[in-house]
Enzyme design. Structure first.
Site, PDB file in Angstrom:
ATOM      1  N   GLU A 185       3.721  -7.703   3.583  1.00 56.86           N
ATOM      2  CA  GLU A 185       2.691  -8.591   3.032  1.00 56.86           C
ATOM      3  C   GLU A 185       3.303  -9.928   2.597  1.00 56.86           C
ATOM      4  O   GLU A 185       3.030 -10.439   1.514  1.00 56.86           O
ATOM      5  CB  GLU A 185       1.960  -7.909   1.865  1.00 56.86           C
ATOM      6  CG  GLU A 185       1.177  -6.664   2.291  1.00 56.86           C
ATOM      7  CD  GLU A 185       0.467  -5.969   1.145  1.00 56.86           C
ATOM      8  OE1 GLU A 185       0.953  -6.080   0.000  1.00 56.86           O
ATOM      9  OE2 GLU A 185      -0.549  -5.325   1.390  1.00 56.86           O
ATOM     10  N   GLU A 267      -2.843  -0.511   5.969  1.00 61.18           N
ATOM     11  CA  GLU A 267      -3.142   0.037   4.644  1.00 61.18           C
ATOM     12  C   GLU A 267      -4.655   0.106   4.461  1.00 61.18           C
ATOM     13  O   GLU A 267      -5.274  -0.857   4.017  1.00 61.18           O
ATOM     14  CB  GLU A 267      -2.517  -0.801   3.521  1.00 61.18           C
ATOM     15  CG  GLU A 267      -1.016  -0.728   3.436  1.00 61.18           C
ATOM     16  CD  GLU A 267      -0.471  -1.407   2.177  1.00 61.18           C
ATOM     17  OE1 GLU A 267      -1.267  -1.830   1.315  1.00 61.18           O
ATOM     18  OE2 GLU A 267       0.770  -1.521   2.059  1.00 61.18           O
TER      19      GLU A 267
END
Length: 639
Positions: A185, A267
């Protein structure tokens, strides 16, 4: 580019690796950009995966959790590797016991599960400092997650160790790792340093080879995908069931950055985390099932985060810092399909029904919940106040310093430190002790001559009133509540930062004690001195304030089973059983009211040693309760 200094080494390693032929020749895992899918051994492949963190589950239970995931219908798991777990001291690597990553990978392989590996170096994961080791902060000027030369050198040394171990586990080399994430991320981080990402790409290619499928994961915004993606690394996205989230819209955004190839949600959030002071998080099962079905219908590859959450044992919890510092609770239950204790939930059964529509799932039932036991009350005895136990807890003695030193300057990563000085003058009336720069990182427990004065807390309580006479002993026990794991504030130093001011005086001339409470307990203390406990018996039964150690034993009536310890009337502290640090309790702040005690930690043949460091005030009854069920919410009954 600052990473140029390391390039020649990597190229040499890559050439060396490239010359090694794999023994399995036939095996391959790749991306089919024409047909928008993965290929395993040349055939289309869709993974349905769940996240599990070996660092949050006792090794004894790894096989149990993996089996339950496999029997639910998953064909893959996703695994973070916390750098700080494996290199706790710079240059010292540990992969034994609960840190035996290769044993975990082997168990997954034996179970029939492929692995999506997320080796960082940064992982977030609501884990202390996002997996980065705290010793990096001994360099106060370091810029983390960037092409800073000091950071890159540390990263390079670590990845050289880790990726060398991981290469044989790649699918094409006979293992079960099918894809490997680079960083994590990164688009959410302020630096947006492409030179750093290029350096990582070079390293991963050098150690894992040109055939390894490398990918990135970023949040569901254009900005995050812009800074987090890099040519040569396959882009994936993450999102959950939020009311403004639409599967089609999210994947359309991903297509702007990765026009062809498989759709991947790395995710997909089955639940959410808790911070101290939150309501216990939950995510609706029907929403999870519906969105999972929608994604699988599109042929997307989905990883459910989390599938088994586990526990932030010891000091491993992370923290967020948006408007203020918010540490994560000990339980990482996450409202996931498998509970913190590994028990199947209704959410798991609903997910299994969805998966049945898309692939054949193993025959047979999912293994049932493990046995739980309510062992009842255990009475504890006072061992002593922290200030009076320094010979045991800080055998090396204090460091003398005119100015305050941080945990990092003292080369202590976790736990507690004690700062001691003398009051500069008489204080017949209450005077405020103040941290003017909000430098309490993270909680400070203040005593004068052993008399507890109160607590200071980062972002919340920056002053406490104290009274005393000139030359009275001022003790401040500082607790590291877990480092920030996400965002721009991950360079989160601990201890007392900046000066403390008492009235008009700037306090100085400190004795600073680095406390090794865990080391003392692992060596058998305080049970090794129980013959001396009668020295404290005259105070037993009263209510005492300030950081104090208590001890007791639990004798099991039969076999050892999982249980949950509850702290009725206790305020805040840390608990150890048989030398293992279970984590923090804080029932007053909540929401978590019980701590998970894995059965394998307990003995059925000898008394089990319980040690508690209560930081604020112990109840008069001085007992804890072992229950057969968790209570993760402050407002609801145990369930």
């Amino acid at each position: 580019c600052m990473c140029g200094a390391y390039t020649y080494t990597f190229l040499f390693l890559y050439i060396t690796y490239a010359s090694v032929k794999t023994l399995t020749g036939e095996r391959s895992f790749s991306i089919d950009y024409k047909n928008n899918c993965f290929l395993r051994d040349g055939k289309p492949f869709q993974y349905i995966s769940g996240s599990i963190h070996y660092s949050r589950v006792p090794r004894y239970y790894w096989k149990d959790r993996l089996t339950k995931m496999y029997m639910t219908g998953l064909n893959a798991i996703q695994v973070y590797v916390p750098w700080n777990l494996h290199e706790p001291v710079q240059g010292t690597y540990t992969f034994e016991g609960d840190r035996d990553l290769e044993h975990f990978l082997n168990l997954a392989n034996q179970t029939g599960l492929f692995v999506i590996l997320r080796p960082g170096p940064y992982i977030c994961a609501e884990w202390d400092m996002g997996g980065l080791p705290a010793w990096l902060l001994q360099n106060p000027n370091i810029t983390l997650r960037s092409a800073d030369s000091d950071y890159l050198q540390a990263v390079s040394n670590w990845l050289a160790v880790l990726l060398t171990k991981m290469r044989p586990w790649l699918y094409q080399n006979g293992g079960n790792i099918i894809t490997v994430q680079v960083e994590n991320e990164y688009g959410s981080y302020f630096a947006c340093d492409y030179n750093y990402m290029r350096h990582l790409r070079t390293m991963f290619r050098a150690f894992l080879g040109e055939d390894a499928v490398l990918f990135t994961t970023d949040g569901n915004t254009d900005k995050e995908l812009l800074c987090g993606t890099l040519q040569g690394l396959y882009a994936t996205i993450d999102f959950g069931t939020g009311k403004h989230t639409n599967v089609t819209t999210a994947f359309s955004r991903l297509r702007k950055f990765e026009p062809y190839g498989p759709l991947v949600n790395s995710e997909f959030y089955t639940g959410w985390l808790d911070h101290w002071g939150d309501q216990h998080a939950s995510v609706d099962t029907q929403k999870v099932s519906r969105m999972l079905s929608d994604m699988l219908s599109l042929g997307a590859n989905v990883n459910m985060y989390m599938f088994e959450g586990g526990t932030n044992f010891g000091y491993w919890n992370g923290a967020d810092h948006d408007t203020q510092f918010r540490p994560v609770v000990t339980s990482y239950d996450y409202n996931a399909p498998l509970s913190e204790a590994g028990d199947p939930t209704d959410k798991l059964l609903a997910i299994r029904e969805v998966i049945k529509n898309f692939r054949d799932i193993p025959l047979g039932p999912i293994p049932p919940a493990s046995a739980k036991m309510a062992y009842g009350f255990v009475n504890l005895q006072k061992i002593g106040n922290i200030s009076g136990l320094l010979d045991t807890l800080s055998p090396q003695g204090p460091v003398r310093s005119q100015n305050l030193l941080t945990f990092e300057e003292m080369k202590q990563s976790y736990g507690f430190m004690l700062y001691r000085t003398l009051l500069p003058r008489d204080l017949p009336h209450a005077i405020s002790l103040i941290s003017p720069v909000n430098g309490i990182h993270d909680r400070a427990y203040v005593s004068v001559n052993g008399v507890y004065q109160g607590v200071m807390e980062r972002d919340i309580t920056l002053a406490v009133n104290v009274m005393g006479r000139r030359a009275d002993q001022l003790d401040i026990l500082v607790e590291n509540m877990g480092r920030v794991d996400f965002g721009s504030k991950i360079n989160d130093q601990k201890g007392l930062l900046g000066n403390l001011i008492l009235g008009s005086d700037v306090l100085s001339d400190w004795l600073i004690y680095s406390l090794d409470i865990d080391g003392a307990i692992q060596s058998g203390w305080p049970q090794s001195m129980r013959k001396d406990i009668h020295l404290f018996s005259e105070t037993d039964g009263g209510e005492e304030s300030g950081p104090t150690v208590y001890s007791g034993t639990l004798q099991l009536p039969g076999p050892a089973h999982d249980t949950f310890i509850k702290f009725n009337g206790w305020m805040k502290g840390q608990v150890w059983i048989n030398g293992v640090n279970l984590g923090r309790y804080w029932p007053q702040r909540g929401p978590q009211q019980t701590l998970y005690v894995p059965g394998p930690l307990l003995s059925s043949s000898v008394p089990n040693n319980i040690t508690i460091l209560e930081l604020e005030r112990a109840p008069q009854h001085r007992r804890v309760l072992f229950m057969d069920r968790p209570q993760l919410s402050k407002t609801t009954a145990p369930s």
